[in-house]
Every structure is written in C-alpha cells, then in structure tokens.
Design an enzyme around this catalytic site. Structure first.
Site, PDB file in Angstrom:
ATOM      1  CE1 TYR A   1      -4.319   0.599  -0.551  1.00  0.00           C
ATOM      2  CE2 TYR A   1      -3.835   2.497   0.834  1.00  0.00           C
ATOM      3  CZ  TYR A   1      -4.663   1.840  -0.067  1.00  0.00           C
ATOM      4  OH  TYR A   1      -5.810   2.431  -0.484  1.00  0.00           O
TER       5      TYR A   1
ATOM      6  CG  HIS B   1       6.120   2.701   1.296  1.00  0.00           C
ATOM      7  ND1 HIS B   1       4.787   2.988   1.410  1.00  0.00           N
ATOM      8  CD2 HIS B   1       6.414   1.892   2.348  1.00  0.00           C
ATOM      9  CE1 HIS B   1       4.283   2.376   2.470  1.00  0.00           C
ATOM     10  NE2 HIS B   1       5.249   1.709   3.062  1.00  0.00           N
TER      11      HIS B   1
HETATM   12  P1  AMP Z   1       5.566  -0.152   6.136  1.00  0.00           P
HETATM   13  O1  AMP Z   1       5.097  -0.545   4.772  1.00  0.00           O
HETATM   14  O2  AMP Z   1       4.637   0.786   6.846  1.00  0.00           O
HETATM   15  O3  AMP Z   1       6.005  -1.328   6.979  1.00  0.00           O
HETATM   16  O4  AMP Z   1       6.858   0.714   5.904  1.00  0.00           O
HETATM   17  C1  AMP Z   1       7.931   0.246   5.122  1.00  0.00           C
HETATM   18  C2  AMP Z   1       9.095   1.194   5.252  1.00  0.00           C
HETATM   19  O5  AMP Z   1       8.684   2.498   4.823  1.00  0.00           O
HETATM   20  C3  AMP Z   1       9.579   1.352   6.700  1.00  0.00           C
HETATM   21  O6  AMP Z   1      10.994   1.417   6.718  1.00  0.00           O
HETATM   22  C4  AMP Z   1       8.957   2.647   7.132  1.00  0.00           C
HETATM   23  O7  AMP Z   1       9.681   3.318   8.136  1.00  0.00           O
HETATM   24  C5  AMP Z   1       8.997   3.437   5.813  1.00  0.00           C
HETATM   25  N1  AMP Z   1       8.003   4.513   5.872  1.00  0.00           N
HETATM   26  C6  AMP Z   1       6.671   4.392   6.093  1.00  0.00           C
HETATM   27  N2  AMP Z   1       6.083   5.609   6.136  1.00  0.00           N
HETATM   28  C7  AMP Z   1       7.071   6.519   5.942  1.00  0.00           C
HETATM   29  C8  AMP Z   1       7.120   7.940   5.891  1.00  0.00           C
HETATM   30  N3  AMP Z   1       6.022   8.683   6.044  1.00  0.00           N
HETATM   31  N4  AMP Z   1       8.309   8.544   5.664  1.00  0.00           N
HETATM   32  C9  AMP Z   1       9.439   7.791   5.508  1.00  0.00           C
HETATM   33  N5  AMP Z   1       9.461   6.455   5.561  1.00  0.00           N
HETATM   34  C10 AMP Z   1       8.306   5.814   5.770  1.00  0.00           C
END
Ligand code: AMP
Length: 283
Positions: free
Chosen positions: A32, A37
C-alpha cells in the site's frame, strides 16, 4: 520491472545481477505504497544498480487483536508506484512462501524492544526481526532502506545487523509528511474525516517538542509534558506513549544529554498512529 512471488525467482534475479557485478538495494515494505515508501526507493535507486522492493504484510509482526486482516493491500497500485520510481523487482510472497509448515526459528532482541512500541505490541519486533533477517538472506542486498517514521524499528534493525554481523549497510531516511504535517502512513486510510483532522495533534506535538529542544530545553519531562498536554486537548486522541529515550538503546532518559529520540504513539479513534523526532535532527 518484474513482480515475483517465490524466493527462488528472487535468488535467480539477484544471481544474474551479481554475475554482471551489479550492486543491490532492498526496500522492505508491507505494501500500500505512498510517498514515504517512494522516498526509500528513490534513495536505493540512487545508491545501487538494482533495487528490490519487498511487498509483504507479515503476519508474524501483528498481535492477535491487531489489524492484520484489514491492513490495506493493492499490488497493482504498488507496482505502478515502484516502477515509476525505478525499482527493478517486487517480491510479493504469500505467507506460506515465507513461513513453510513447521517454521520454528525466530530472531528476537532484548533491551531495545522492551520500550516504546515493544510494550504495547509484545510480539511485534520478533516478527520484524525475523522477517527482515529472512529478506536479507533471500535478497543479500548491499544496502537496505528504512524510514525514520518507524524510529524504533530502524534502531532495532541497526542493532540486529551489528549484533549478528550481517554484511550490509542500513540506511535511515527522513519522515515524509502530508502537506498539513501528518506523517504518511498506510494506516491513515483508516481515518474518517473527523479523525483525519484530529490526527494532526501528532505532528503538532512533534513540532512543539522539537521547538522546545531546539530552544535549549533539556528536561525530558518538560518536553513530553508539553506534548502530552497538547494531545490530551483533542477529544478523539488517546495517548499510548510520549517518551524521550536514548537514541541508541531506546531506554528512557530524564535529561537530554546525548543523542535522543522523542517518540509518540497515539490512538485516533481505533487507529494507532506514531510519529517522532531525533534531537540530533532539530539542533
Ligand atoms: P511499512 O510498509 O509501513 O512497513 O513501511 C515500510 C518502510 O517504509 C519502513 O521502513 C517505514 O519506516 C517506511 N516509511 C513508512 N512511512 C514513511 C514515511 N512517512 N516517511 C518515511 N518512511 C516511511
């Protein structure tokens, strides 16, 4: 860009790249995808010849009462975004591909995981460390990219790589926010219109706290106290935690006398959101 579902296909792609002497970056995600990301993919594409994005809602990092079933999924949309940002491969396994029958090995961590999100999500970091270790073993990247949005996760992964001598570099990337300040998150889709407005207390509290630190405040309780008061004024918000911790060990500190992390988790209605700032980034 290719989308693959099996470990074997990832290994074959990486093997072919290695034969050409190419470097490989990994961006682990739960899909998503949004601009947060995308910023990690951009960083990986800049640093490496090839970029793998893993897109896997990891059941092991969700507690029994958490949002595993309702977590948003949209592989077509993810593929379009990843390709537009220059990714070369999406790894989108089914849970059975990652956790075969009889799976019984885990990567666990003490100290760092026993604070902040680890307290309210007891099985979370065991699931994160296990799946990230598996992804590192499958992709064998030169570098892996994680967002500072999940600051404790970044610290835990850095620590794991150091403890277990994993041969790769961990890169931490800045938090990407909506125009009004809300940190981008796949979970923001759960918010209704009133909750979306109320969710602004998180980034407002982060701004308030970081300004206090920038202006020289070193008393952790004063910083967290002001932030808590701001959040508590919002009727839809319920604080899980507002804490100042040592940036390396994640243990609470009374005085900001070393690199520190100020991290918050707040329920807006039923949705649990997180935000943070590193004191080193605001000074
Ligand atoms: P997730 O899909 O939420 O598990 O996130 C995957 C990666 O994207 C992780 O390393 C998160 O820290 C990074 N991430 C998610 N949201 C953000 C954001 N707003 N800014 C920077 N990195 C993000």
């Amino acid at each position: 860009m290719k989308i693959v579902k099996t470990i074997e296909e990832v290994r074959a792609a990486v093997k072919a790249w290695r034969k050409e002497g190419l470097t490989v970056g990994l961006v682990p995600t739960m899909g998503y995808l949004h601009e947060g990301h995308a910023s990690l993919i951009d960083a990986s594409v800049k640093d490496n010849d090839r970029t793998v994005v893993s897109d896997f809602v990891n059941p092991m990092q969700f507690g029994p009462t958490e949002d595993l079933e309702s977590y948003p999924r949209d592989l077509d949309r993810d593929a379009a975004l990843a390709e537009a940002h220059g990714a070369d491969l999406i790894f989108n396994p089914e849970p059975a591909e990652m956790y075969h029958e009889g799976f019984s090995s885990f990567v666990d961590m003490t100290v760092l995981t026993q604070e902040l999100c680890g307290l309210s999500r007891p099985v979370h970091f065991r699931g994160v460390c296990t799946v990230v270790s598996k992804l590192f073993n499958i992709v064998t990247p030169d570098r892996a990219y994680f967002g500072k949005k999940d600051a404790q996760q970044l610290a835990v992964i850095r620590h794991m790589v150091d403890d277990l001598n994993m041969p790769l570099e961990i890169i931490g990337c800045p938090i990407i926010r909506e125009e009004d300040g809300l940190a981008k998150s796949s979970r923001n889709t759960y918010l209704n219109a009133d909750e979306r407005k109320a969710a602004l207390v998180l980034s407002q509290a982060i701004k308030l706290g970081s300004e206090l630190v920038k202006n020289g405040e070193t008393d952790a309780a004063k910083v967290t106290g002001a932030m808590k008061a701001h959040i508590e004024a919002e009727p839809l918000a319920k604080i899980d935690y507002v804490k100042l911790v040592d940036a390396a060990t994640m243990q609470q500190i009374p005085v900001i006398d070393r690199p520190a992390l100020c991290a918050i988790a707040v329920y807006i209605g039923k949705t649990r959101l997180i935000d943070n700032f590193f004191t080193e980034d605001v000074k």
